[in-house]
Motif scaffolding. Structure first.
Motif, mmCIF file in Angstrom:
data_model
loop_
_atom_site.group_PDB
_atom_site.id
_atom_site.type_symbol
_atom_site.label_atom_id
_atom_site.label_comp_id
_atom_site.label_asym_id
_atom_site.label_seq_id
_atom_site.Cartn_x
_atom_site.Cartn_y
_atom_site.Cartn_z
ATOM 1 N N ALA A 1 0.850 -1.183 0.000
ATOM 2 C CA ALA A 1 0.000 0.000 0.000
ATOM 3 C C ALA A 1 0.893 1.242 0.000
ATOM 4 O O ALA A 1 1.814 1.364 0.822
ATOM 5 C CB ALA A 1 -0.911 0.004 1.226
ATOM 6 N N SER B 1 1.365 5.652 -0.544
ATOM 7 C CA SER B 1 0.861 7.022 -0.657
ATOM 8 C C SER B 1 1.684 7.692 -1.748
ATOM 9 O O SER B 1 2.902 7.840 -1.621
ATOM 10 C CB SER B 1 1.014 7.775 0.665
ATOM 11 N N ARG C 1 2.863 2.468 3.117
ATOM 12 C CA ARG C 1 1.958 2.664 4.249
ATOM 13 C C ARG C 1 1.456 1.350 4.824
ATOM 14 O O ARG C 1 0.771 1.328 5.842
ATOM 15 C CB ARG C 1 0.759 3.525 3.823
ATOM 16 N N GLU D 1 2.018 -3.342 4.183
ATOM 17 C CA GLU D 1 2.381 -4.473 3.328
ATOM 18 C C GLU D 1 1.670 -5.725 3.812
ATOM 19 O O GLU D 1 1.535 -5.945 5.017
ATOM 20 C CB GLU D 1 3.886 -4.725 3.345
ATOM 21 N N GLN E 1 -9.046 -5.720 0.518
ATOM 22 C CA GLN E 1 -7.607 -5.648 0.773
ATOM 23 C C GLN E 1 -6.994 -4.345 0.271
ATOM 24 O O GLN E 1 -5.805 -4.109 0.469
ATOM 25 C CB GLN E 1 -6.906 -6.840 0.117
ATOM 26 N N LEU E 2 -7.828 -3.498 -0.332
ATOM 27 C CA LEU E 2 -7.349 -2.240 -0.907
ATOM 28 C C LEU E 2 -7.965 -1.054 -0.186
ATOM 29 O O LEU E 2 -8.311 -0.057 -0.803
ATOM 30 C CB LEU E 2 -7.699 -2.188 -2.399
ATOM 31 N N ARG E 3 -8.083 -1.174 1.123
ATOM 32 C CA ARG E 3 -8.763 -0.144 1.907
ATOM 33 C C ARG E 3 -7.876 0.440 2.999
ATOM 34 O O ARG E 3 -8.336 0.775 4.088
ATOM 35 C CB ARG E 3 -10.047 -0.716 2.515
ATOM 36 N N ASN E 4 -6.608 0.570 2.714
ATOM 37 C CA ASN E 4 -5.714 1.237 3.650
ATOM 38 C C ASN E 4 -6.000 2.741 3.592
ATOM 39 O O ASN E 4 -5.841 3.376 2.549
ATOM 40 C CB ASN E 4 -4.258 0.950 3.280
ATOM 41 N N ALA F 1 -3.346 5.069 2.098
ATOM 42 C CA ALA F 1 -2.814 4.766 0.770
ATOM 43 C C ALA F 1 -3.768 5.218 -0.323
ATOM 44 O O ALA F 1 -4.987 5.201 -0.139
ATOM 45 C CB ALA F 1 -2.543 3.269 0.647
ATOM 46 N N ARG G 1 -2.616 4.304 -3.730
ATOM 47 C CA ARG G 1 -2.250 3.431 -4.835
ATOM 48 C C ARG G 1 -1.618 2.161 -4.251
ATOM 49 O O ARG G 1 -1.215 2.143 -3.080
ATOM 50 C CB ARG G 1 -1.309 4.117 -5.817
ATOM 51 N N TYR G 2 -1.546 1.130 -5.071
ATOM 52 C CA TYR G 2 -1.047 -0.165 -4.604
ATOM 53 C C TYR G 2 -0.122 -0.766 -5.657
ATOM 54 O O TYR G 2 -0.208 -0.445 -6.847
ATOM 55 C CB TYR G 2 -2.204 -1.134 -4.320
#
Length: 257
Positions: free
Chosen positions: A182, A184, A208, A210, A229-232, A235, A237-238
């Protein structure tokens, strides 16, 4: 190049922390921009992964932070910034640093590859060789060497559920692990104290978080990433990285978005 301090008790032989002349690569901002405009070092389908180890408490790091921002414009490079913790003792606690970044750099140092060591700024190329992070010429040379190596690649496809499918293209022998990183994309930090006190410094693609998605035999070729799993929250971008276990070489990397 000036020796600043030596750290004992890390289980590493003769680990030396170095501070590099703030002029770093000796290049102006315009010259750094020229580096980014040069011919791609690799392919956007199989980018070379550059990890910058930096610190808000290191006066030698801003030139490397600028170089990372320029190199990140090249889609044939996957640039990741990993702020470390060991310079916090100099009067300013790095607001982006993670102990995991420090541990990874120490693990790289134990491998003893070219440019190995625990120092800032340092760029490690594909988890193998390192160079002073502000030395554009050395970083470019290492990146070109890495691009010439026969490597697998990661194909990323958006899924209907908001997640992604990641497919490994090319041969992978031996153990590997797939990591979700994740990032920024841009952080600007006003620094109140320490060696960079009074400055505002910008950072690119800061780690931010891993997550290890899978640790499998090379027989498995496709992996799913769920939207959850993409909700940091920190962050925007991933990226995914395929690497050998235990801080081994990076085999492939790719941005998700």
């Amino acid at each position: 190049m000036k020796i600043v301090a030596t750290l004992a008790g890390l289980g590493l032989a003769a680990i030396t922390f170095l501070a590099i002349n703030p002029s770093g690569s000796g290049m102006s901002d315009a010259r750094l921009a020229d580096v980014a405009k040069a011919a791609p070092l690799a392919s956007a389908d199989a980018p070379v992964v550059l990890e910058l180890f930096t610190s808000q408490g290191c006066s030698s790091c801003p030139p490397a932070d600028k170089l990372a921002a320029q190199l990140a414009k090249d889609r044939s490079l996957l640039v990741i910034t990993r702020p470390v913790t060991y310079w916090d003792r100099l009067g300013w606690k790095d607001t982006l640093a993670r102990e995991e970044n420090t541990a990874l750099q120490r693990a790289y140092a134990r491998k003893g590859n070219e440019g190995a060591g625990v120092y800032t700024p340092q760029i490690v190329v594909n988890g193998r060789h390192g160079a002073v992070g502000s030395n554009a010429r050395s970083v470019s040379a290492l990146s070109r060497d890495a691009a010439m190596t026969n490597r697998p690649s990661l194909a990323v496809t958006p899924a209907a559920n908001g997640g992604y499918t990641v497919r490994i293209d090319g041969k992978v022998s031996g153990a590997s692990e797939l990591m979700l990183v994740a990032l920024s994309a841009h952080e600007t930090v006003p620094i109140a104290r320490g060696e960079n006190g009074g400055r505002s410094i910008s950072y690119t693609n800061v780690v931010r978080g891993e997550t290890r998605l899978a640790s499998d035999s090379p027989a498995r070729r496709s992996f799913s990433i769920a939207a959850r799993q993409l909700r940091n929250a920190k962050a925007d971008r991933y990226a995914v990285i395929l690497r050998r276990p235990d801080a081994g070489p990076i085999l492939a990397g790719q941005y998700l978005r």
